[in-house]
Design a protein around this motif. Structure first.
Motif, PDB file in Angstrom:
ATOM      1  N   HIS A  87      -0.002  -6.899   6.492  1.00 42.14           N
ATOM      2  CA  HIS A  87       1.104  -5.928   6.480  1.00 42.14           C
ATOM      3  C   HIS A  87       1.679  -5.840   5.063  1.00 42.14           C
ATOM      4  O   HIS A  87       1.920  -4.741   4.538  1.00 42.14           O
ATOM      5  N   ALA A  88       1.863  -7.005   4.427  1.00 37.84           N
ATOM      6  CA  ALA A  88       2.370  -7.033   3.050  1.00 37.84           C
ATOM      7  C   ALA A  88       1.371  -6.417   2.078  1.00 37.84           C
ATOM      8  O   ALA A  88       1.752  -5.712   1.132  1.00 37.84           O
ATOM      9  N   LEU A  89       0.059  -6.666   2.306  1.00 37.06           N
ATOM     10  CA  LEU A  89      -0.958  -6.059   1.437  1.00 37.06           C
ATOM     11  C   LEU A  89      -0.930  -4.537   1.558  1.00 37.06           C
ATOM     12  O   LEU A  89      -1.122  -3.816   0.571  1.00 37.06           O
ATOM     13  N   GLY A  90      -0.695  -4.040   2.778  1.00 39.21           N
ATOM     14  CA  GLY A  90      -0.586  -2.589   2.960  1.00 39.21           C
ATOM     15  C   GLY A  90       0.576  -2.010   2.175  1.00 39.21           C
ATOM     16  O   GLY A  90       0.466  -0.942   1.560  1.00 39.21           O
ATOM     17  N   ARG A  91       1.703  -2.701   2.187  1.00 41.46           N
ATOM     18  CA  ARG A  91       2.854  -2.246   1.391  1.00 41.46           C
ATOM     19  C   ARG A  91       2.510  -2.224  -0.104  1.00 41.46           C
ATOM     20  O   ARG A  91       2.842  -1.269  -0.812  1.00 41.46           O
ATOM     21  N   THR A  92       1.824  -3.260  -0.562  1.00 41.29           N
ATOM     22  CA  THR A  92       1.460  -3.320  -1.974  1.00 41.29           C
ATOM     23  C   THR A  92       0.477  -2.213  -2.329  1.00 41.29           C
ATOM     24  O   THR A  92       0.550  -1.636  -3.430  1.00 41.29           O
ATOM     25  N   GLU A  93      -0.438  -1.907  -1.420  1.00 41.01           N
ATOM     26  CA  GLU A  93      -1.378  -0.819  -1.670  1.00 41.01           C
ATOM     27  C   GLU A  93      -0.628   0.480  -1.956  1.00 41.01           C
ATOM     28  O   GLU A  93      -0.976   1.225  -2.875  1.00 41.01           O
ATOM     29  N   TYR A  94       0.415   0.749  -1.184  1.00 42.09           N
ATOM     30  CA  TYR A  94       1.186   1.987  -1.421  1.00 42.09           C
ATOM     31  C   TYR A  94       1.896   1.929  -2.765  1.00 42.09           C
ATOM     32  O   TYR A  94       1.883   2.905  -3.530  1.00 42.09           O
ATOM     33  N   ARG A  95       2.518   0.783  -3.052  1.00 40.39           N
ATOM     34  CA  ARG A  95       3.250   0.665  -4.326  1.00 40.39           C
ATOM     35  C   ARG A  95       2.323   0.809  -5.519  1.00 40.39           C
ATOM     36  O   ARG A  95       2.726   1.297  -6.578  1.00 40.39           O
ATOM     37  N   VAL A 100      -4.466   5.064   1.739  1.00 41.72           N
ATOM     38  CA  VAL A 100      -4.239   4.235   2.908  1.00 41.72           C
ATOM     39  C   VAL A 100      -5.539   3.650   3.439  1.00 41.72           C
ATOM     40  O   VAL A 100      -5.542   2.574   4.061  1.00 41.72           O
ATOM     41  N   ASP A 101      -6.677   4.323   3.222  1.00 42.94           N
ATOM     42  CA  ASP A 101      -7.942   3.822   3.773  1.00 42.94           C
ATOM     43  C   ASP A 101      -8.723   2.951   2.792  1.00 42.94           C
ATOM     44  O   ASP A 101      -9.816   2.475   3.124  1.00 42.94           O
ATOM     45  N   ALA A 102      -8.180   2.720   1.577  1.00 43.20           N
ATOM     46  CA  ALA A 102      -8.921   1.918   0.594  1.00 43.20           C
ATOM     47  C   ALA A 102      -9.087   0.482   1.075  1.00 43.20           C
ATOM     48  O   ALA A 102     -10.166  -0.114   0.961  1.00 43.20           O
ATOM     49  N   LEU A 103      -8.016  -0.092   1.620  1.00 39.32           N
ATOM     50  CA  LEU A 103      -8.079  -1.471   2.098  1.00 39.32           C
ATOM     51  C   LEU A 103      -8.956  -1.570   3.346  1.00 39.32           C
ATOM     52  O   LEU A 103      -9.684  -2.551   3.529  1.00 39.32           O
ATOM     53  N   ARG A 104      -8.926  -0.564   4.207  1.00 38.04           N
ATOM     54  CA  ARG A 104      -9.790  -0.569   5.395  1.00 38.04           C
ATOM     55  C   ARG A 104     -11.268  -0.600   4.989  1.00 38.04           C
ATOM     56  O   ARG A 104     -12.082  -1.289   5.628  1.00 38.04           O
ATOM     57  N   THR A 105     -11.609   0.144   3.942  1.00 35.59           N
ATOM     58  CA  THR A 105     -12.997   0.150   3.472  1.00 35.59           C
ATOM     59  C   THR A 105     -13.430  -1.245   3.040  1.00 35.59           C
ATOM     60  O   THR A 105     -14.526  -1.712   3.380  1.00 35.59           O
ATOM     61  N   ALA A 161      -2.407  -3.544   8.036  1.00 40.32           N
ATOM     62  CA  ALA A 161      -2.291  -3.029   6.668  1.00 40.32           C
ATOM     63  C   ALA A 161      -1.799  -1.587   6.668  1.00 40.32           C
ATOM     64  O   ALA A 161      -0.954  -1.197   5.842  1.00 40.32           O
ATOM     65  N   ALA A 162      -2.325  -0.784   7.601  1.00 40.05           N
ATOM     66  CA  ALA A 162      -1.883   0.616   7.689  1.00 40.05           C
ATOM     67  C   ALA A 162      -0.406   0.708   8.055  1.00 40.05           C
ATOM     68  O   ALA A 162       0.337   1.537   7.514  1.00 40.05           O
ATOM     69  N   GLU A 163       0.035  -0.170   8.969  1.00 38.31           N
ATOM     70  CA  GLU A 163       1.460  -0.185   9.321  1.00 38.31           C
ATOM     71  C   GLU A 163       2.314  -0.527   8.103  1.00 38.31           C
ATOM     72  O   GLU A 163       3.378   0.077   7.880  1.00 38.31           O
ATOM     73  N   GLY A 164       1.853  -1.512   7.316  1.00 42.03           N
ATOM     74  CA  GLY A 164       2.593  -1.872   6.100  1.00 42.03           C
ATOM     75  C   GLY A 164       2.622  -0.741   5.098  1.00 42.03           C
ATOM     76  O   GLY A 164       3.648  -0.471   4.465  1.00 42.03           O
ATOM     77  N   PHE A 165       1.480  -0.057   4.939  1.00 42.84           N
ATOM     78  CA  PHE A 165       1.386   1.082   4.010  1.00 42.84           C
ATOM     79  C   PHE A 165       2.387   2.164   4.406  1.00 42.84           C
ATOM     80  O   PHE A 165       3.156   2.662   3.568  1.00 42.84           O
TER      81      PHE A 165
END
Length: 414
Positions: A87-95, A100-105, A161-165
Protein backbone atom coordinates in the motif's frame (compact mmCIF):
# COMPACT_ATOMS: atom_id res chain seq x y z
CA UNK A 1 -6.13 -8.34 0.52
CA UNK A 2 -7.01 -11.49 2.45
CA UNK A 3 -5.82 -11.75 6.04
CA UNK A 4 -4.06 -15.08 5.40
CA UNK A 5 -2.70 -17.09 2.46
CA UNK A 6 -5.08 -19.86 3.51
CA UNK A 7 -7.99 -17.56 2.55
CA UNK A 8 -6.55 -17.26 -0.95
CA UNK A 9 -5.82 -20.97 -1.40
CA UNK A 10 -7.52 -23.32 1.13
CA UNK A 11 -5.65 -26.27 -0.36
CA UNK A 12 -2.50 -25.15 1.49
CA UNK A 13 -3.92 -26.75 4.64
CA UNK A 14 -3.33 -30.19 3.06
CA UNK A 15 0.38 -29.71 2.29
CA UNK A 16 2.92 -31.75 4.20
CA UNK A 17 5.26 -29.75 6.51
CA UNK A 18 8.17 -30.85 4.34
CA UNK A 19 6.88 -28.67 1.47
CA UNK A 20 7.18 -25.52 3.59
CA UNK A 21 10.60 -26.60 4.80
CA UNK A 22 11.68 -27.10 1.18
CA UNK A 23 10.68 -23.54 0.23
CA UNK A 24 12.38 -22.05 3.27
CA UNK A 25 15.58 -23.74 2.22
CA UNK A 26 15.40 -21.96 -1.15
CA UNK A 27 14.89 -18.49 0.33
CA UNK A 28 18.41 -17.16 -0.44
CA UNK A 29 18.68 -18.12 -4.13
CA UNK A 30 15.03 -17.15 -4.62
CA UNK A 31 15.81 -13.61 -3.38
CA UNK A 32 18.67 -13.27 -5.81
CA UNK A 33 16.72 -14.53 -8.81
CA UNK A 34 13.62 -12.41 -8.19
CA UNK A 35 15.64 -9.27 -7.54
CA UNK A 36 17.42 -9.82 -10.86
CA UNK A 37 14.06 -10.20 -12.60
CA UNK A 38 12.67 -7.08 -10.93
CA UNK A 39 15.84 -5.15 -11.78
CA UNK A 40 15.42 -6.04 -15.45
CA UNK A 41 11.73 -5.09 -15.38
CA UNK A 42 12.58 -1.76 -13.76
CA UNK A 43 15.27 -1.10 -16.35
CA UNK A 44 12.71 -1.70 -19.11
CA UNK A 45 10.63 1.08 -17.50
CA UNK A 46 13.65 3.41 -17.40
CA UNK A 47 14.06 3.02 -13.63
CA UNK A 48 16.63 1.45 -11.31
CA UNK A 49 16.77 -0.13 -7.87
CA UNK A 50 19.51 2.23 -6.67
CA UNK A 51 17.35 5.27 -5.87
CA UNK A 52 15.06 5.74 -2.90
CA UNK A 53 11.99 4.29 -4.63
CA UNK A 54 14.08 1.49 -6.13
CA UNK A 55 15.50 0.53 -2.75
CA UNK A 56 12.00 0.61 -1.30
CA UNK A 57 10.75 -1.67 -4.07
CA UNK A 58 13.68 -4.06 -3.55
CA UNK A 59 12.83 -4.26 0.15
CA UNK A 60 9.18 -4.78 -0.75
CA UNK A 61 10.05 -7.65 -3.10
CA UNK A 62 12.20 -9.27 -0.43
CA UNK A 63 9.38 -8.88 2.10
CA UNK A 64 6.89 -10.37 -0.35
CA UNK A 65 9.12 -13.42 -1.02
CA UNK A 66 9.79 -13.98 2.68
CA UNK A 67 6.09 -13.66 3.54
CA UNK A 68 5.06 -16.09 0.81
CA UNK A 69 7.67 -18.69 1.75
CA UNK A 70 6.76 -18.49 5.44
CA UNK A 71 3.01 -18.47 4.66
CA UNK A 72 3.25 -21.73 2.68
CA UNK A 73 4.70 -23.31 5.81
CA UNK A 74 2.18 -21.53 8.05
CA UNK A 75 -0.76 -20.59 5.79
CA UNK A 76 -2.91 -19.19 8.63
CA UNK A 77 -0.44 -16.40 9.49
CA UNK A 78 -1.67 -12.85 8.82
CA UNK A 79 -0.49 -10.96 5.73
CA UNK A 80 -1.45 -7.49 7.01
CA UNK A 81 2.13 -6.25 7.31
CA UNK A 82 2.97 -7.14 3.71
CA UNK A 83 -0.25 -5.56 2.50
CA UNK A 84 0.72 -2.31 4.25
CA UNK A 85 4.18 -2.41 2.63
CA UNK A 86 2.66 -2.57 -0.86
CA UNK A 87 0.00 0.00 0.00
CA UNK A 88 2.88 2.35 0.88
CA UNK A 89 4.72 1.40 -2.33
CA UNK A 90 1.60 2.32 -4.30
CA UNK A 91 1.54 5.75 -2.67
CA UNK A 92 5.21 6.23 -3.51
CA UNK A 93 4.59 5.20 -7.11
CA UNK A 94 2.11 8.06 -7.46
CA UNK A 95 4.42 10.57 -5.79
CA UNK A 96 7.24 9.52 -8.12
CA UNK A 97 5.02 10.12 -11.16
CA UNK A 98 4.72 6.49 -12.33
CA UNK A 99 1.65 4.81 -13.83
CA UNK A 100 -0.72 2.82 -11.67
CA UNK A 101 0.01 -0.42 -13.57
CA UNK A 102 3.83 -0.11 -13.49
CA UNK A 103 4.12 -1.88 -10.14
CA UNK A 104 1.60 -4.56 -11.19
CA UNK A 105 3.79 -5.36 -14.20
CA UNK A 106 6.81 -5.86 -11.96
CA UNK A 107 4.81 -8.06 -9.59
CA UNK A 108 3.44 -10.20 -12.42
CA UNK A 109 6.90 -10.81 -13.87
CA UNK A 110 8.22 -11.64 -10.41
CA UNK A 111 5.41 -14.15 -9.82
CA UNK A 112 6.11 -15.90 -13.11
CA UNK A 113 9.78 -16.19 -12.21
CA UNK A 114 9.01 -17.54 -8.75
CA UNK A 115 6.84 -20.18 -10.37
CA UNK A 116 9.55 -21.11 -12.88
CA UNK A 117 12.08 -21.29 -10.04
CA UNK A 118 9.87 -23.59 -7.97
CA UNK A 119 9.21 -25.87 -10.93
CA UNK A 120 12.93 -26.15 -11.63
CA UNK A 121 13.70 -27.09 -8.02
CA UNK A 122 10.73 -29.43 -7.75
CA UNK A 123 12.00 -31.54 -10.67
CA UNK A 124 15.67 -31.45 -9.64
CA UNK A 125 16.98 -34.54 -7.84
CA UNK A 126 17.15 -34.26 -4.07
CA UNK A 127 20.58 -33.68 -2.60
CA UNK A 128 22.31 -35.92 -0.06
CA UNK A 129 20.67 -36.15 3.34
CA UNK A 130 22.03 -34.85 6.58
CA UNK A 131 21.81 -31.60 8.55
CA UNK A 132 21.21 -28.53 6.40
CA UNK A 133 20.24 -30.52 3.33
CA UNK A 134 17.44 -29.15 1.15
CA UNK A 135 14.35 -31.40 1.38
CA UNK A 136 13.02 -32.97 -1.77
CA UNK A 137 10.79 -30.74 -3.93
CA UNK A 138 6.99 -30.82 -3.75
CA UNK A 139 4.96 -33.29 -5.73
CA UNK A 140 3.18 -32.01 -8.89
CA UNK A 141 -0.17 -31.93 -7.09
CA UNK A 142 1.37 -29.78 -4.36
CA UNK A 143 2.84 -27.45 -7.00
CA UNK A 144 -0.61 -26.73 -8.38
CA UNK A 145 -1.78 -25.74 -4.90
CA UNK A 146 1.27 -23.48 -4.47
CA UNK A 147 0.65 -21.93 -7.92
CA UNK A 148 -2.91 -21.01 -6.96
CA UNK A 149 -1.66 -19.47 -3.74
CA UNK A 150 1.19 -17.62 -5.50
CA UNK A 151 -0.82 -15.91 -8.23
CA UNK A 152 -3.69 -15.08 -5.88
CA UNK A 153 -1.12 -13.65 -3.45
CA UNK A 154 0.46 -11.45 -6.14
CA UNK A 155 -2.96 -10.22 -7.27
CA UNK A 156 -3.68 -9.26 -3.67
CA UNK A 157 -0.38 -7.38 -3.39
CA UNK A 158 -1.09 -5.58 -6.67
CA UNK A 159 -4.54 -4.64 -5.34
CA UNK A 160 -3.01 -3.21 -2.17
CA UNK A 161 -0.55 -1.18 -4.27
CA UNK A 162 -3.39 0.12 -6.46
CA UNK A 163 -5.35 1.15 -3.36
CA UNK A 164 -2.29 3.03 -2.09
CA UNK A 165 -1.78 4.69 -5.49
CA UNK A 166 -5.40 5.87 -5.63
CA UNK A 167 -5.37 6.97 -1.98
CA UNK A 168 -2.30 9.13 -2.61
CA UNK A 169 -3.86 10.51 -5.77
CA UNK A 170 -7.01 11.45 -3.87
CA UNK A 171 -5.13 12.98 -0.92
CA UNK A 172 -2.81 14.91 -3.21
CA UNK A 173 -5.75 16.26 -5.21
CA UNK A 174 -7.41 17.45 -2.01
CA UNK A 175 -4.20 19.09 -0.77
CA UNK A 176 -3.58 20.61 -4.20
CA UNK A 177 -7.09 22.05 -4.38
CA UNK A 178 -6.66 23.53 -0.91
CA UNK A 179 -3.32 25.06 -1.88
CA UNK A 180 -4.74 26.64 -5.04
CA UNK A 181 -7.83 27.90 -3.24
CA UNK A 182 -5.64 29.58 -0.63
CA UNK A 183 -3.65 31.34 -3.35
CA UNK A 184 -6.78 32.54 -5.15
CA UNK A 185 -8.20 33.79 -1.84
CA UNK A 186 -4.98 35.66 -1.05
CA UNK A 187 -5.02 37.37 -4.44
CA UNK A 188 -8.61 38.64 -4.12
CA UNK A 189 -8.88 39.34 -0.39
CA UNK A 190 -9.54 42.94 0.78
CA UNK A 191 -6.16 43.39 2.46
CA UNK A 192 -3.29 42.50 0.10
CA UNK A 193 -0.91 39.96 1.66
CA UNK A 194 2.75 40.73 2.21
CA UNK A 195 5.12 39.84 -0.58
CA UNK A 196 6.63 36.99 1.42
CA UNK A 197 3.24 35.42 2.14
CA UNK A 198 2.09 35.68 -1.48
CA UNK A 199 5.36 34.28 -2.85
CA UNK A 200 5.23 31.36 -0.40
CA UNK A 201 1.65 30.55 -1.41
CA UNK A 202 2.54 30.80 -5.11
CA UNK A 203 5.55 28.51 -4.62
CA UNK A 204 3.37 25.96 -2.82
CA UNK A 205 0.92 26.04 -5.75
CA UNK A 206 3.78 25.92 -8.28
CA UNK A 207 2.40 29.07 -9.90
CA UNK A 208 4.87 31.70 -11.15
CA UNK A 209 3.55 35.09 -10.07
CA UNK A 210 2.55 37.08 -13.19
CA UNK A 211 2.71 40.84 -13.67
CA UNK A 212 -0.95 41.09 -14.69
CA UNK A 213 -4.07 39.04 -14.09
CA UNK A 214 -7.76 38.94 -14.94
CA UNK A 215 -10.28 37.34 -12.61
CA UNK A 216 -13.33 35.59 -14.06
CA UNK A 217 -16.50 34.62 -12.22
CA UNK A 218 -18.13 31.48 -13.59
CA UNK A 219 -21.29 29.62 -12.62
CA UNK A 220 -20.66 26.14 -11.22
CA UNK A 221 -18.55 24.30 -8.68
CA UNK A 222 -16.19 22.22 -10.89
CA UNK A 223 -13.26 24.61 -10.54
CA UNK A 224 -10.55 22.14 -11.55
CA UNK A 225 -12.39 21.21 -14.74
CA UNK A 226 -12.78 24.88 -15.69
CA UNK A 227 -9.10 25.61 -15.01
CA UNK A 228 -8.00 22.70 -17.20
CA UNK A 229 -10.27 23.86 -20.03
CA UNK A 230 -8.85 27.38 -19.96
CA UNK A 231 -5.26 26.23 -19.52
CA UNK A 232 -2.40 28.75 -19.70
CA UNK A 233 -1.71 28.40 -15.97
CA UNK A 234 -5.23 29.43 -14.93
CA UNK A 235 -6.00 29.01 -11.24
CA UNK A 236 -9.56 28.27 -10.18
CA UNK A 237 -11.35 27.82 -6.89
CA UNK A 238 -14.88 28.08 -5.60
CA UNK A 239 -15.14 31.31 -3.60
CA UNK A 240 -18.57 32.28 -2.36
CA UNK A 241 -21.25 31.03 -4.71
CA UNK A 242 -19.25 30.69 -7.93
CA UNK A 243 -15.96 29.64 -9.48
CA UNK A 244 -13.30 32.34 -9.50
CA UNK A 245 -10.61 31.93 -12.15
CA UNK A 246 -7.34 33.84 -12.05
CA UNK A 247 -5.83 34.03 -15.54
CA UNK A 248 -2.16 35.06 -15.58
CA UNK A 249 -0.88 37.57 -18.14
CA UNK A 250 -4.19 37.75 -20.05
CA UNK A 251 -2.63 40.11 -22.59
CA UNK A 252 -0.71 37.19 -24.08
CA UNK A 253 -1.99 36.79 -27.67
CA UNK A 254 -4.90 34.38 -27.86
CA UNK A 255 -5.17 33.77 -24.11
CA UNK A 256 -8.37 35.70 -23.54
CA UNK A 257 -9.98 34.20 -26.66
CA UNK A 258 -9.15 30.68 -25.52
CA UNK A 259 -10.68 31.42 -22.13
CA UNK A 260 -13.87 32.59 -23.82
CA UNK A 261 -14.02 29.42 -25.89
CA UNK A 262 -13.47 27.22 -22.84
CA UNK A 263 -16.41 28.90 -21.09
CA UNK A 264 -18.90 28.43 -23.92
CA UNK A 265 -22.11 26.99 -22.52
CA UNK A 266 -21.60 28.54 -19.10
CA UNK A 267 -22.69 31.87 -17.75
CA UNK A 268 -19.55 33.81 -16.90
CA UNK A 269 -18.22 37.34 -16.44
CA UNK A 270 -14.67 38.18 -17.50
CA UNK A 271 -13.01 40.72 -15.25
CA UNK A 272 -10.66 43.36 -16.66
CA UNK A 273 -6.89 42.94 -16.94
CA UNK A 274 -5.17 44.59 -13.98
CA UNK A 275 -1.82 44.60 -12.24
CA UNK A 276 -1.43 41.57 -9.97
CA UNK A 277 -1.69 43.81 -6.90
CA UNK A 278 -5.16 44.94 -8.11
CA UNK A 279 -6.55 41.43 -8.56
CA UNK A 280 -9.33 42.20 -6.08
CA UNK A 281 -10.69 44.94 -8.36
CA UNK A 282 -10.99 42.50 -11.27
CA UNK A 283 -12.57 39.97 -8.92
CA UNK A 284 -15.15 42.44 -7.54
CA UNK A 285 -16.14 43.62 -11.01
CA UNK A 286 -16.56 40.09 -12.35
CA UNK A 287 -18.46 39.00 -9.25
CA UNK A 288 -20.93 41.88 -9.55
CA UNK A 289 -21.20 41.41 -13.31
CA UNK A 290 -22.07 37.74 -12.89
CA UNK A 291 -24.82 38.65 -10.42
CA UNK A 292 -26.24 41.24 -12.83
CA UNK A 293 -25.93 38.75 -15.68
CA UNK A 294 -27.93 36.20 -13.70
CA UNK A 295 -30.59 38.88 -13.26
CA UNK A 296 -30.75 39.41 -17.03
CA UNK A 297 -29.17 42.88 -17.00
CA UNK A 298 -26.22 42.23 -19.34
CA UNK A 299 -27.77 40.78 -22.47
CA UNK A 300 -28.17 37.28 -23.93
CA UNK A 301 -24.50 36.34 -24.45
CA UNK A 302 -23.60 33.73 -21.78
CA UNK A 303 -20.01 35.00 -21.51
CA UNK A 304 -19.75 38.75 -20.95
CA UNK A 305 -16.81 41.09 -20.45
CA UNK A 306 -16.91 43.66 -17.68
CA UNK A 307 -15.20 46.18 -19.96
CA UNK A 308 -18.22 46.03 -22.29
CA UNK A 309 -20.67 46.85 -19.48
CA UNK A 310 -18.90 49.43 -17.34
CA UNK A 311 -21.79 51.88 -17.39
CA UNK A 312 -24.25 49.23 -16.23
CA UNK A 313 -21.82 48.12 -13.54
CA UNK A 314 -21.41 51.70 -12.39
CA UNK A 315 -25.10 52.52 -12.22
CA UNK A 316 -26.15 49.16 -10.78
CA UNK A 317 -23.29 48.66 -8.32
CA UNK A 318 -25.30 49.51 -5.23
CA UNK A 319 -28.80 48.00 -5.47
CA UNK A 320 -31.44 50.75 -5.39
CA UNK A 321 -29.00 53.64 -5.75
CA UNK A 322 -29.49 54.12 -9.51
CA UNK A 323 -33.26 54.02 -9.05
CA UNK A 324 -33.03 56.65 -6.33
CA UNK A 325 -30.80 58.78 -8.56
CA UNK A 326 -33.26 58.54 -11.45
CA UNK A 327 -36.21 59.32 -9.22
CA UNK A 328 -34.51 62.38 -7.77
CA UNK A 329 -33.03 63.81 -10.97
CA UNK A 330 -36.11 63.17 -13.11
CA UNK A 331 -38.57 64.45 -10.51
CA UNK A 332 -39.62 67.43 -12.74
CA UNK A 333 -41.15 64.91 -15.17
CA UNK A 334 -43.08 62.97 -12.54
CA UNK A 335 -46.28 65.05 -12.65
CA UNK A 336 -46.74 64.95 -16.43
CA UNK A 337 -49.12 62.76 -18.39
CA UNK A 338 -47.40 59.48 -19.47
CA UNK A 339 -47.33 60.37 -23.20
CA UNK A 340 -45.90 63.83 -22.55
CA UNK A 341 -43.40 62.49 -20.05
CA UNK A 342 -42.19 59.82 -22.48
CA UNK A 343 -41.82 62.31 -25.37
CA UNK A 344 -39.88 64.82 -23.23
CA UNK A 345 -37.65 62.11 -21.69
CA UNK A 346 -36.75 60.70 -25.13
CA UNK A 347 -36.03 64.19 -26.45
CA UNK A 348 -33.89 65.12 -23.45
CA UNK A 349 -31.97 61.86 -23.69
CA UNK A 350 -31.31 62.42 -27.40
CA UNK A 351 -30.35 66.07 -26.81
CA UNK A 352 -27.82 65.08 -24.15
CA UNK A 353 -26.34 62.32 -26.30
CA UNK A 354 -26.14 64.56 -29.39
CA UNK A 355 -24.72 67.45 -27.35
CA UNK A 356 -27.55 69.82 -28.24
CA UNK A 357 -27.58 69.22 -32.03
CA UNK A 358 -31.29 69.68 -32.73
CA UNK A 359 -31.25 68.38 -36.31
CA UNK A 360 -29.41 65.20 -35.32
CA UNK A 361 -31.84 64.64 -32.44
CA UNK A 362 -34.80 65.09 -34.81
CA UNK A 363 -33.35 62.50 -37.20
CA UNK A 364 -32.83 60.05 -34.36
CA UNK A 365 -36.41 60.51 -33.15
CA UNK A 366 -37.88 60.62 -36.66
CA UNK A 367 -39.55 63.97 -35.96
CA UNK A 368 -39.28 67.61 -37.11
CA UNK A 369 -36.54 69.89 -35.68
CA UNK A 370 -39.23 72.36 -34.68
CA UNK A 371 -40.82 69.67 -32.53
CA UNK A 372 -37.47 69.11 -30.83
CA UNK A 373 -37.08 72.86 -30.20
CA UNK A 374 -40.59 73.05 -28.79
CA UNK A 375 -39.95 70.17 -26.43
CA UNK A 376 -36.62 71.64 -25.34
CA UNK A 377 -38.36 74.88 -24.39
CA UNK A 378 -40.68 72.79 -22.20
CA UNK A 379 -37.70 70.97 -20.70
CA UNK A 380 -35.91 74.21 -19.90
CA UNK A 381 -39.01 75.34 -18.10
CA UNK A 382 -38.95 72.13 -16.04
CA UNK A 383 -35.20 71.77 -15.38
CA UNK A 384 -34.01 75.37 -15.66
CA UNK A 385 -30.25 76.03 -15.36
CA UNK A 386 -29.52 72.33 -14.80
CA UNK A 387 -29.46 71.83 -18.58
CA UNK A 388 -26.44 74.10 -18.79
CA UNK A 389 -24.54 72.59 -15.84
CA UNK A 390 -22.03 69.80 -16.82
CA UNK A 391 -22.50 67.85 -13.57
CA UNK A 392 -26.27 68.10 -13.78
CA UNK A 393 -26.20 66.92 -17.42
CA UNK A 394 -24.09 63.92 -16.36
CA UNK A 395 -26.65 63.02 -13.68
CA UNK A 396 -29.47 63.43 -16.19
CA UNK A 397 -27.66 61.14 -18.63
CA UNK A 398 -27.20 58.47 -15.97
CA UNK A 399 -30.81 58.81 -14.83
CA UNK A 400 -32.16 58.46 -18.37
CA UNK A 401 -29.88 55.45 -18.95
CA UNK A 402 -31.68 53.91 -15.99
CA UNK A 403 -35.19 55.07 -17.02
CA UNK A 404 -35.25 56.07 -20.71
CA UNK A 405 -38.94 57.00 -20.63
CA UNK A 406 -38.70 58.95 -17.36
CA UNK A 407 -41.42 56.97 -15.61
CA UNK A 408 -41.49 57.15 -11.80
CA UNK A 409 -40.37 54.13 -9.77
CA UNK A 410 -43.40 52.00 -8.88
CA UNK A 411 -41.50 49.18 -7.16
CA UNK A 412 -41.45 50.79 -3.74
CA UNK A 413 -37.78 49.85 -3.17
CA UNK A 414 -36.19 52.89 -4.86
Amino acid sequence: MSDALLDIEPGLAGLAPSVGDHLRGLRGPLHERILATVRAAMAAQGRSLTGGQGQGLALGVQTAVDTFVDAVADPARELTGTREVFHALGRTEYREGHRVDALRTVLTLGARDIWAFLVEHATAPAGPGGPGATPAGPAPADLYVIAGALFGYVDALAGAAAEGFLAEQRDTAQDWATTRRRLVTLLVQPDPPTGAVLHAAADAARWPLPATVAVFSVEGTDAEHVARGIGAGALAAVVGDAIRVVLPDPGTPGRFDRARQALVGRRAALGPTVQRQQARLSYRLSRRALTLHQQGALGPDPVVSCDDHLLTLLTAWEPGLAGHLAGTVLAPLAGLRPTTRRALAETLHGWLRRQGQVVAVAEDLHTHPQTVRYRMRQLRGLFGPALDDPDARLLLTLALHQRPTGEPDRSGDG
